[in-house]
Design a protein around this motif. Structure first.
Motif, mmCIF file in Angstrom:
data_model
loop_
_atom_site.group_PDB
_atom_site.id
_atom_site.type_symbol
_atom_site.label_atom_id
_atom_site.label_comp_id
_atom_site.label_asym_id
_atom_site.label_seq_id
_atom_site.Cartn_x
_atom_site.Cartn_y
_atom_site.Cartn_z
ATOM 1 N N PRO A 1 0.706 -1.219 -0.028
ATOM 2 C CA PRO A 1 -0.109 -0.004 0.108
ATOM 3 C C PRO A 1 1.007 1.344 -0.017
ATOM 4 O O PRO A 1 0.230 2.140 -0.507
ATOM 5 N N HIS A 2 1.899 1.266 0.517
ATOM 6 C CA HIS A 2 2.898 2.269 0.467
ATOM 7 C C HIS A 2 3.702 2.645 -0.757
ATOM 8 O O HIS A 2 4.569 3.548 -0.726
ATOM 9 N N LYS A 3 3.784 1.753 -1.472
ATOM 10 C CA LYS A 3 4.232 1.979 -2.717
ATOM 11 C C LYS A 3 3.327 2.302 -4.148
ATOM 12 O O LYS A 3 2.476 1.797 -4.057
ATOM 13 N N ILE B 1 5.222 -2.890 -9.397
ATOM 14 C CA ILE B 1 5.454 -3.827 -10.475
ATOM 15 C C ILE B 1 6.943 -4.173 -10.630
ATOM 16 O O ILE B 1 7.420 -5.256 -11.105
ATOM 17 N N THR B 2 7.666 -3.133 -10.721
ATOM 18 C CA THR B 2 9.138 -3.096 -10.970
ATOM 19 C C THR B 2 10.001 -3.638 -9.636
ATOM 20 O O THR B 2 11.086 -4.100 -9.873
ATOM 21 N N LEU B 3 9.316 -3.844 -8.603
ATOM 22 C CA LEU B 3 10.217 -4.393 -7.259
ATOM 23 C C LEU B 3 10.896 -5.699 -7.548
ATOM 24 O O LEU B 3 11.996 -5.896 -7.403
ATOM 25 N N LEU C 1 16.544 -9.269 -12.637
ATOM 26 C CA LEU C 1 16.484 -9.900 -13.892
ATOM 27 C C LEU C 1 16.302 -8.762 -15.073
ATOM 28 O O LEU C 1 16.409 -9.074 -16.060
ATOM 29 N N MET C 2 16.077 -7.497 -14.429
ATOM 30 C CA MET C 2 16.061 -6.236 -15.304
ATOM 31 C C MET C 2 16.660 -5.239 -14.729
ATOM 32 O O MET C 2 16.732 -4.893 -13.561
ATOM 33 N N ALA D 1 4.969 -9.311 -15.046
ATOM 34 C CA ALA D 1 6.455 -8.680 -15.262
ATOM 35 C C ALA D 1 7.620 -9.437 -14.797
ATOM 36 O O ALA D 1 8.739 -9.152 -15.582
ATOM 37 N N LEU D 2 7.403 -10.759 -14.379
ATOM 38 C CA LEU D 2 8.471 -11.692 -14.256
ATOM 39 C C LEU D 2 8.664 -12.445 -15.504
ATOM 40 O O LEU D 2 9.576 -13.286 -15.561
ATOM 41 N N LYS D 3 7.744 -12.294 -16.524
ATOM 42 C CA LYS D 3 7.792 -12.949 -17.633
ATOM 43 C C LYS D 3 7.704 -14.644 -17.338
ATOM 44 O O LYS D 3 8.350 -15.399 -17.810
ATOM 45 N N PRO D 4 6.715 -15.046 -16.783
ATOM 46 C CA PRO D 4 6.383 -16.300 -16.520
ATOM 47 C C PRO D 4 6.191 -17.196 -17.395
ATOM 48 O O PRO D 4 5.671 -17.009 -18.488
ATOM 49 N N LYS D 5 6.358 -18.680 -17.226
ATOM 50 C CA LYS D 5 5.982 -19.582 -18.197
ATOM 51 C C LYS D 5 4.439 -19.971 -18.064
ATOM 52 O O LYS D 5 3.859 -20.718 -18.981
ATOM 53 N N MET D 6 4.070 -19.790 -16.943
ATOM 54 C CA MET D 6 2.709 -20.206 -16.301
ATOM 55 C C MET D 6 2.081 -19.399 -15.498
ATOM 56 O O MET D 6 2.741 -18.800 -14.433
ATOM 57 N N MET D 7 0.884 -19.338 -15.349
ATOM 58 C CA MET D 7 0.171 -18.526 -14.550
ATOM 59 C C MET D 7 -0.701 -19.270 -13.861
ATOM 60 O O MET D 7 -1.532 -20.157 -14.518
ATOM 61 N N LEU D 8 -0.997 -19.139 -12.365
ATOM 62 C CA LEU D 8 -1.785 -20.032 -11.638
ATOM 63 C C LEU D 8 -2.665 -18.636 -10.850
ATOM 64 O O LEU D 8 -2.186 -17.644 -10.528
ATOM 65 N N PHE D 9 -4.163 -19.045 -10.966
ATOM 66 C CA PHE D 9 -5.207 -18.033 -10.397
ATOM 67 C C PHE D 9 -5.872 -18.655 -9.688
ATOM 68 O O PHE D 9 -6.640 -19.666 -9.861
#
Length: 240
Positions: A90-92, A98-100, A107-108, A152-160
């Motif tokens: 909340p404080h960011k 996103i960039t943290l 990685l970037m 932002a981490l460019k994952p190969k898979m997403m879990l929701f």
């Protein structure tokens, strides 16, 4: 992409998952449905070891992540996870949220991370919120940011894990739209949801879980149009 072998999970004397064997191939969109308490979220959380299985193996991209020698944090960089609640700092600012991880994990470079964050924010129509704080956003906007943060981490898979269940009904559509776009782009996805319209429209495979097992699975047409198990039929008759 991911193999689950003889997966069991117990909390004390209560066995939540019972010897599950499953495989999700690259590009699949697997939607997991079923009643509350059937083990859906536990199954999903075992895939990236947020819950450690009591027994069995989880192999992701050729690596046995249940092996204690595996660096699970390194593996998790390739598996994005979106929860019911947004877990934004909340404080960011949104940009900082996103960039943290990409910058902290080296990685970037900061400039690259910022450029990628802006690209992703454009994808979810929230570019103008880059300098806002989470408290200034609606629930649907926060959840779209949570998805962007994982991407932002460019994952190969997403879990929701039930990504829309904490949202007001009018905000659900905007989050599902982002998920549909991800699916269209070929992202491998495993989604626990109560949104049957999404399961029918986006899923390449639907799993119905009950009492810790995958009782039935198939294409959306098979599961929604002609479910074979009486328990599946009973569940769908209540939610459709």
């Amino acid at each position: 992409m991911i193999y689950v072998k003889n997966l069991c999970k117990s909390f004390g004397s209560h066995q939540v998952l019972k010897n599950i064997n499953e495989h999700i191939a690259p590009g699949e969109k697997v939607v997991i449905i079923g009643p509350s308490g059937s083990g859906k979220s536990t199954f999903l959380r075992c895939m990236n070891l947020l819950e450690r299985p009591t027994s069995g193996q989880v192999i992701f991209d050729g690596v046995d992540i249940t092996d204690p020698k595996t660096d699970i944090n390194k593996i998790r960089q390739h598996m994005g996870m979106v929860f019911q609640h947004f877990n934004l700092f909340p404080h960011k600012t949104i940009m900082e949220n996103i960039t943290l991880a990409p910058t902290r994990l080296k990685l970037m470079k900061p400039d690259e991370a910022k450029e990628e964050a802006l690209r992703l924010l454009r994808l979810v129509n929230l570019e103008e919120k880059a300098d806002a704080y989470p408290g200034q956003l609606s629930g649907g906007q926060k959840q779209r940011i949570a998805i962007v943060r994982s991407l932002a981490l460019k994952p190969k898979m997403m879990l929701f894990d039930e990504p829309t269940s904490a949202l007001d009904p009018e905000m659900v559509g905007e989050v599902l739209e982002v998920m549909k776009n991800l699916a269209d782009e070929g992202m491998t996805m495993a989604v626990v949801t109560h949104e049957m319209g999404f399961a029918r429209e986006v899923g390449t495979r639907v799993m119905f879980m009950d009492d810790g097992i995958i009782l039935e699975q198939g294409t959306p047409e098979e599961i929604f149009g002609n479910p074979k198990e009486a328990r599946t039929q009973e569940f769908l008759s209540k939610v459709l």
